[in-house]
Design a protein around this motif. Structure first.
Motif, PDB file in Angstrom:
ATOM      1  N   VAL A   1      25.533  58.965  55.306  1.00 27.78           N
ATOM      2  CA  VAL A   1      25.123  58.069  56.390  1.00 27.78           C
ATOM      3  C   VAL A   1      25.513  56.626  56.076  1.00 27.78           C
ATOM      4  N   CYS A   2      25.021  56.108  54.972  1.00 28.31           N
ATOM      5  CA  CYS A   2      25.339  54.745  54.535  1.00 28.31           C
ATOM      6  C   CYS A   2      26.177  54.835  53.257  1.00 28.31           C
ATOM      7  N   HIS A   3      27.375  54.284  53.291  1.00 31.39           N
ATOM      8  CA  HIS A   3      28.305  54.461  52.168  1.00 31.39           C
ATOM      9  C   HIS A   3      27.732  53.892  50.874  1.00 31.39           C
ATOM     10  N   PRO A   4      27.823  54.644  49.766  1.00 32.87           N
ATOM     11  CA  PRO A   4      27.239  54.200  48.489  1.00 32.87           C
ATOM     12  C   PRO A   4      27.799  52.877  47.963  1.00 32.87           C
ATOM     13  N   SER A   5      28.969  52.475  48.426  1.00 28.16           N
ATOM     14  CA  SER A   5      29.528  51.194  47.984  1.00 28.16           C
ATOM     15  C   SER A   5      28.636  50.021  48.379  1.00 28.16           C
ATOM     16  N   GLY A   6      27.744  50.255  49.341  1.00 28.74           N
ATOM     17  CA  GLY A   6      26.823  49.201  49.771  1.00 28.74           C
ATOM     18  C   GLY A   6      25.883  48.748  48.676  1.00 28.74           C
ATOM     19  N   ALA A   7      25.632  49.604  47.685  1.00 28.89           N
ATOM     20  CA  ALA A   7      24.701  49.256  46.607  1.00 28.89           C
ATOM     21  C   ALA A   7      25.163  48.024  45.841  1.00 28.89           C
ATOM     22  N   GLN A   8      26.426  48.019  45.418  1.00 26.61           N
ATOM     23  CA  GLN A   8      26.940  46.882  44.655  1.00 26.61           C
ATOM     24  C   GLN A   8      27.133  45.653  45.532  1.00 26.61           C
ATOM     25  N   LEU A   9      27.495  45.857  46.793  1.00 25.33           N
ATOM     26  CA  LEU A   9      27.611  44.728  47.718  1.00 25.33           C
ATOM     27  C   LEU A   9      26.267  44.024  47.871  1.00 25.33           C
ATOM     28  N   LEU A  10      25.205  44.810  47.997  1.00 22.18           N
ATOM     29  CA  LEU A  10      23.874  44.231  48.174  1.00 22.18           C
ATOM     30  C   LEU A  10      23.393  43.551  46.901  1.00 22.18           C
TER      31      LEU A  10
ATOM     32  N   ASP B   1      26.273  40.321  62.652  1.00 22.59           N
ATOM     33  CA  ASP B   1      27.224  39.401  62.035  1.00 22.59           C
ATOM     34  C   ASP B   1      27.096  39.432  60.507  1.00 22.59           C
ATOM     35  N   ALA B   2      28.228  39.473  59.810  1.00 25.61           N
ATOM     36  CA  ALA B   2      28.217  39.527  58.347  1.00 25.61           C
ATOM     37  C   ALA B   2      27.517  38.313  57.746  1.00 25.61           C
ATOM     38  N   ALA B   3      27.670  37.148  58.379  1.00 28.33           N
ATOM     39  CA  ALA B   3      27.041  35.927  57.864  1.00 28.33           C
ATOM     40  C   ALA B   3      25.527  36.042  57.899  1.00 28.33           C
ATOM     41  N   TYR B   4      25.000  36.704  58.931  1.00 25.27           N
ATOM     42  CA  TYR B   4      23.545  36.902  59.020  1.00 25.27           C
ATOM     43  C   TYR B   4      23.057  37.785  57.868  1.00 25.27           C
ATOM     44  N   ILE B   5      23.802  38.850  57.577  1.00 24.09           N
ATOM     45  CA  ILE B   5      23.408  39.756  56.491  1.00 24.09           C
ATOM     46  C   ILE B   5      23.378  39.005  55.163  1.00 24.09           C
ATOM     47  N   ARG B   6      24.407  38.195  54.913  1.00 22.65           N
ATOM     48  CA  ARG B   6      24.454  37.433  53.664  1.00 22.65           C
ATOM     49  C   ARG B   6      23.307  36.437  53.574  1.00 22.65           C
ATOM     50  N   GLN B   7      23.022  35.756  54.678  1.00 20.58           N
ATOM     51  CA  GLN B   7      21.940  34.766  54.683  1.00 20.58           C
ATOM     52  C   GLN B   7      20.584  35.437  54.492  1.00 20.58           C
ATOM     53  N   MET B   8      20.380  36.555  55.170  1.00 25.27           N
ATOM     54  CA  MET B   8      19.114  37.279  55.054  1.00 25.27           C
ATOM     55  C   MET B   8      18.884  37.726  53.617  1.00 25.27           C
ATOM     56  N   ALA B   9      19.913  38.297  52.994  1.00 28.15           N
ATOM     57  CA  ALA B   9      19.782  38.778  51.616  1.00 28.15           C
ATOM     58  C   ALA B   9      19.544  37.629  50.640  1.00 28.15           C
ATOM     59  N   ALA B  10      20.176  36.493  50.900  1.00 30.51           N
ATOM     60  CA  ALA B  10      20.031  35.336  50.003  1.00 30.51           C
ATOM     61  C   ALA B  10      18.617  34.769  50.028  1.00 30.51           C
ATOM     62  N   GLN B  11      17.887  35.032  51.100  1.00 33.63           N
ATOM     63  CA  GLN B  11      16.521  34.511  51.230  1.00 33.63           C
ATOM     64  C   GLN B  11      15.484  35.398  50.558  1.00 33.63           C
TER      65      GLN B  11
ATOM     66  N   LEU C   1      25.459  47.251  55.929  1.00 34.15           N
ATOM     67  CA  LEU C   1      26.350  46.608  54.965  1.00 34.15           C
ATOM     68  C   LEU C   1      27.816  46.913  55.240  1.00 34.15           C
ATOM     69  N   HIS C   2      28.104  47.892  56.083  1.00 30.21           N
ATOM     70  CA  HIS C   2      29.493  48.196  56.447  1.00 30.21           C
ATOM     71  C   HIS C   2      30.128  47.057  57.233  1.00 30.21           C
ATOM     72  N   ARG C   3      29.324  46.110  57.684  1.00 34.24           N
ATOM     73  CA  ARG C   3      29.854  44.965  58.434  1.00 34.24           C
ATOM     74  C   ARG C   3      30.393  43.869  57.515  1.00 34.24           C
ATOM     75  N   LEU C   4      30.133  43.987  56.229  1.00 34.60           N
ATOM     76  CA  LEU C   4      30.608  42.984  55.284  1.00 34.60           C
ATOM     77  C   LEU C   4      32.086  43.201  54.961  1.00 34.60           C
ATOM     78  N   PRO C   5      32.818  42.123  54.617  1.00 35.60           N
ATOM     79  CA  PRO C   5      34.219  42.274  54.208  1.00 35.60           C
ATOM     80  C   PRO C   5      34.324  43.189  52.980  1.00 35.60           C
ATOM     81  N   ASN C   6      35.386  43.949  52.926  1.00 36.13           N
ATOM     82  CA  ASN C   6      35.665  44.862  51.804  1.00 36.13           C
ATOM     83  C   ASN C   6      34.661  46.010  51.694  1.00 36.13           C
ATOM     84  N   SER C   7      33.905  46.233  52.751  1.00 35.97           N
ATOM     85  CA  SER C   7      32.937  47.333  52.734  1.00 35.97           C
ATOM     86  C   SER C   7      33.595  48.614  53.239  1.00 35.97           C
TER      87      SER C   7
END
Length: 333
Positions: A280-289, A255-265, A172-178
């Motif tokens: 290891v994985c930044h906690p901010s990823g929780a709200q992004l996901l 790619d960030a677009a792949y992550i968004r598409q995968m999650a949307a499915q 999720l660190h690949r997403l904008p504002n992450s």
């Protein structure tokens, strides 16, 4: 007439052998723990499934009523194995069938060199395993790499899942504002996850301190840390190949677009769990996901690191148990 003579071994003698092995050569104790610990601790039976050139090892705890059982499948993280779920499985309802899989190249499952170890490749292998043991509808829970594989599986086979539990998935660190942790900054510079592949007893302790908030609870003696490192070492070549796949192998998955598409499915009800002190994985990823998965809820645990089941075993069990109980359906087969 046959006469069978039973030999009683005094408990003190058994204890003496165990202590001697601990101080002289502890590796057999770890092997025994892997083979028998699951059954002793949580009633988990060690089983194998052979499919072509792949062999999958997994724990399986049968339900008290197999005909009407809710099935939960657990996936561990990178460089871990099925034994990490023992303490969680121990306290889940006996009416549930519990399965904990060794991912390919981990634990006792086999490894195929030059295979596809992208997250899509792992999800494909997971589906082969699911088909091989005859699962139709089930609940899927994963941590770290296991969570990323679980999310990928949920996007590709949504009709199979009754619920999904994702604990601190990477990427999720690949997403904008992450936000990135130092761990991922180093990984992107070097292309390696060296801190998860300890070479010495000191390296092993550093890894424990990386993945756990309450690392003092898992401070092993030097001999045991060295034994744990040696026990894992035969997997290192496999894991080094895997990390190249995960970091560089599939450009699409970075790619960030792949992550968004995968999650949307993902359509299954989803519980997102994160440790507030994850290094290891930044906690901010929780709200992004949560924003990406339509039917999802978030729990962030205080005083908890990356390896949530080890830092908060009872709380993890409670959260998973309550969440799955809310999403049990009659359409299991």
């Amino acid at each position: 007439m046959d006469v069978v003579t039973s030999i009683m071994v005094p408990p003190a003698a058994v204890a003496a052998v165990v202590v001697a092995m601990y101080w002289i050569y502890p590796v057999p104790l770890l092997v025994g723990y892997q083979w028998f610990g699951g059954y002793i601790v949580a009633g988990l039976h060690r089983r194998f499934l052979h499919l072509g050139d792949m062999s999958y090892c997994y724990y399986d705890r049968p339900a008290t009523d197999p005909e009407n059982a809710t099935t939960v499948l657990f996936l561990h993280g990178f460089t871990s194995n099925k034994t990490m779920w023992m303490v969680v499985c121990k306290y889940l309802p006996k009416e549930w069938r519990i399965i904990a899989l060794d991912l390919p190249g981990h634990g006792e499952s086999s490894f195929k060199p030059n295979g596809d170890y992208s997250t899509k490749g792992f999800a494909k292998k997971l589906h082969q395993f699911v088909e091989g043991i005859g699962l139709k509808k089930f609940h899927l829970a994963g941590i770290s790499l296991g969570a990323l594989i679980s999310a990928t599986y949920g996007s590709q086979f949504p009709e199979r899942l009754q619920s999904l539990t994702l604990m601190c998935p990477p990427g999720l660190h690949r997403l904008p504002n992450s936000k990135k942790t130092k761990f991922f900054e180093t990984m992107e510079k070097t292309g390696k996850m060296s801190s998860l592949l300890p070479n010495t007893a000191e390296d092993f302790q550093n890894m424990i301190e990386l993945v756990l908030y309450n690392s003092k609870a898992y401070t092993f003696h030097y001999r045991m840390r060295r034994a744990l490192t040696e026990w894992q070492r035969p997997h290192y070549k496999n894991w080094e190949e895997m990390q190249q796949n995960l970091v560089y192998g599939c450009e699409e998955e970075r790619d960030a677009a792949y992550i968004r598409q995968m999650a949307a499915q993902i359509t299954a009800p989803t519980l997102i769990m994160w440790g507030k002190n994850d290094k290891v994985c930044h906690p901010s990823g929780a709200q992004l996901l949560k924003k990406l998965i339509r039917d999802s809820e978030v729990v962030v645990l205080a005083d908890c690191g990356h390896c949530i089941p080890m830092d908060k075993p009872r709380k993890t069990t409670q959260l998973i148990g309550r969440f799955i109980s809310r999403h049990v359906t009659s359409d299991r087969y």
